[in-house]
Scaffold this active site. Structure first.
Site, PDB file in Angstrom:
ATOM      1  N   ASP A 174     -28.956 -22.883  37.791  1.00  6.60           N
ATOM      2  CA  ASP A 174     -29.986 -21.953  37.320  1.00  6.60           C
ATOM      3  C   ASP A 174     -29.507 -20.519  37.095  1.00  6.60           C
ATOM      4  O   ASP A 174     -29.886 -19.875  36.124  1.00  6.60           O
ATOM      5  CB  ASP A 174     -31.138 -21.881  38.332  1.00  6.60           C
ATOM      6  CG  ASP A 174     -31.651 -23.235  38.745  1.00  6.60           C
ATOM      7  OD1 ASP A 174     -31.091 -24.250  38.307  1.00  6.60           O
ATOM      8  OD2 ASP A 174     -32.604 -23.287  39.515  1.00  6.60           O
ATOM      9  N   GLU A 405     -27.142 -26.874  51.319  1.00  9.63           N
ATOM     10  CA  GLU A 405     -27.412 -26.901  49.884  1.00  9.63           C
ATOM     11  C   GLU A 405     -26.158 -26.478  49.113  1.00  9.63           C
ATOM     12  O   GLU A 405     -25.796 -27.093  48.105  1.00  9.63           O
ATOM     13  CB  GLU A 405     -28.583 -25.961  49.587  1.00  9.63           C
ATOM     14  CG  GLU A 405     -29.029 -25.931  48.147  1.00  9.63           C
ATOM     15  CD  GLU A 405     -30.193 -24.986  47.938  1.00  9.63           C
ATOM     16  OE1 GLU A 405     -30.688 -24.917  46.805  1.00  9.63           O
ATOM     17  OE2 GLU A 405     -30.615 -24.299  48.901  1.00  9.63           O
TER      18      GLU A 405
END
Length: 500
Positions: A174, A405
């Site tokens: 992103d 993550e």
């Protein structure tokens, strides 16, 4: 299942299971995400092939009539304010009506990288008897074909045979610096027009800046208000051909060829399409000076001069020209990405770049899905020692970080959410498959060398022939795209003809 790491990874997936799908993270991402679920299924197949099949079936039930697979499928049991932008923002039932959004479930209107056919094929291979008994491939194949048809038709904004993304969220990475230049054309949304829920669960220094987020919201709002139509107006605001997105589409085309062959006995048309797409990828996005693939900003029709990890992901493709493979390996091991040297795991962005930040989302941290793909690419192209080393580093870092993550690429320090599903799933896959993964399966490569087509035959596509490449990976001779430079109507007709 060998080892405690695999058992711990399986427990993470159990904890994040909702009964029909797996959330990426209970706190930060409480819904179903598209490419997350594909990676999750790849790990889940080792402990429960049935659950892996269910994961993918749940996602594909949310597919729109125009073929797109939405990047978020919302859980109606989650409070509306738990995640932004949520279902009240996307309004799929009303704004997406013309594009065929499903009525029974709320979704976003964007997409994510198309790794799904690969996940479906690998899940089938985990238990072919169960898959055949349930009609798993037969039921999912039409949706996968429609998904690819949507990307190669509606999303060929540049007219060169590749799919374009219309928002950074679609590419998956992103906040990459690769988006900075194209995003400067986007007017930010007013700062008081939305509330970011992500900052309640993550440090601000790890997340996208407010200015970037305002641009993301403005882009998404415009796409929604235009009925999620893929139009010249949308493409004029933000449209980028990304190498990782298209490489995953090509991998999934190879997998869809195997699915088609399993069901119908012949997947050769899709194999040929995958080779043509590889040719288009080289022609459109390969930069021989930087020795890697770059994004193409369709607003300027120029390559974006930023070295992101997306430009390395095509290493996982089986039919790349040998000079391109050699150049990618040099880049991977060089100062920009540091594999085997400065980096423990491959960073998401150039270690020497001015925008490099080892903490901030996709602007430098290492991500496990990217490194998993690169490990497969190394093994595919015969770099077994490097693949073994990267596998060991992935497994060690996943365990030490609590299945984070993402991590600092040099130190392995955990960042973002913990007990992250795709980290656990891909660690589980590596732990179970060891140094003999199914990278040699025909969905990826016939013989593990990376220089043949999916049926073991030598590629005949001109861009994959070493005769048309010099030692730096520059194209020589005739048009390398295999005819994909036709007008939009002719190109769409060709894709339709290949869709058996």
């Amino acid at each position: 299942m060998p080892g405690s790491l695999a058992e711990r990874a399986a427990r993470v997936l159990d904890a994040n299971w909702t009964g029909t799908s797996t959330v990426p993270s209970r706190a930060l991402y409480p819904h179903q995400w598209s490419w997350d679920s594909a990676f999750v299924a790849i790990g889940l197949r080792h402990v429960s092939p049935l659950r892996a099949q269910t994961e993918l079936e749940t996602l594909m039930r949310a597919q729109w009539a125009d073929g797109r697979v939405p990047h978020i499928v919302f859980n109606p049991g989650v409070p509306s304010g738990a995640y932004f932008p949520g279902p009240d923002f996307w309004r799929s039932g009303s704004a997406g009506r013309a594009a065929g959004a499903p009525r029974a479930v709320a979704t976003s209107g964007l997409v994510q990288p198309p790794v799904h056919a690969l996940a479906v094929w690998l899940t089938h291979l985990a238990d072919p008897a169960l898959s055949r008994a349930r009609g798993f491939l037969a039921r999912l194949r039409p949706g996968l074909a429609a998904w690819h048809r949507y990307l190669l038709g509606r999303r060929d904004a540049g007219g060169g045979g590749l799919a374009a993304v219309v928002h950074p969220w679609e590419q998956g990475m992103d906040n990459s610096p690769c988006w900075d230049a194209p995003l400067t054309r986007v007017e930010p949304a007013p700062p008081d027009s939305f509330h970011r829920a992500d900052l309640a669960h993550g440090a601000a220094g790890d997340r996208p800046t407010d200015l970037d987020y305002r641009r993301y919201v403005r882009l998404a709002t415009g796409y929604r208000d235009g009925g999620y139509a893929d139009s010249p107006a949308v493409f004029g605001e933000f449209a980028v051909e990304d190498p990782a997105f298209n490489a995953l589409l090509i991998l999934s085309e190879h997998a869809l060829a195997r699915i088609t062959a399993e069901l119908r006995g012949d997947g050769s048309a899709r194999e040929a399409r995958a080779e043509r797409l590889t040719a288009a990828l080289v022609r459109r996005l390969w930069d021989p000076e930087r020795e890697m693939f770059l994004c193409r900003d369709l607003g300027t029709d120029a390559l974006v001069p930023e070295r992101g990890a997306a430009g390395l992901v095509p290493l996982a493709l089986p039919a790349l020209p040998r000079p391109v493979v050699a150049a990618l390996l040099r880049t991977l091991r060089g100062p920009h990405f540091g594999l085997g040297g400065a980096a423990r795991l491959v960073p998401s962005y150039d270690l020497t770049g001015a925008a490099f930040d080892p903490r901030r989302y996709w602007r430098g941290p290492a991500w496990f899905n990217v490194n998993w793909l690169l490990e497969r690419g190394l093994r595919l192209h015969g770099e077994r020692t490097a693949a073994d080393a990267l596998r060991s580093a992935l497994l060690a870092t996943a365990g030490e970080s609590g299945f984070a993550e993402y991590v600092d690429p040099r130190s392995g320090e955990a960042r973002g959410a913990r007990d992250f599903s795709w980290t656990a799933a891909l660690a589980l896959d590596l732990a179970v498959t060891g140094t003999s993964p199914d990278v040699k399966d025909p969905a990826t490569c016939a013989n593990g060398t990376g220089h043949t087509g999916t049926t073991g035959r030598t590629s005949t596509t001109s861009a994959t022939s070493t005769d048309n490449m010099d030692s730096a990976g520059r194209m020589n001779g005739a048009d390398s795209a295999g005819g994909t430079d036709d007008g939009c109507g002719a190109r769409e007709s060709k894709w339709e003809a290949d869709d058996e």
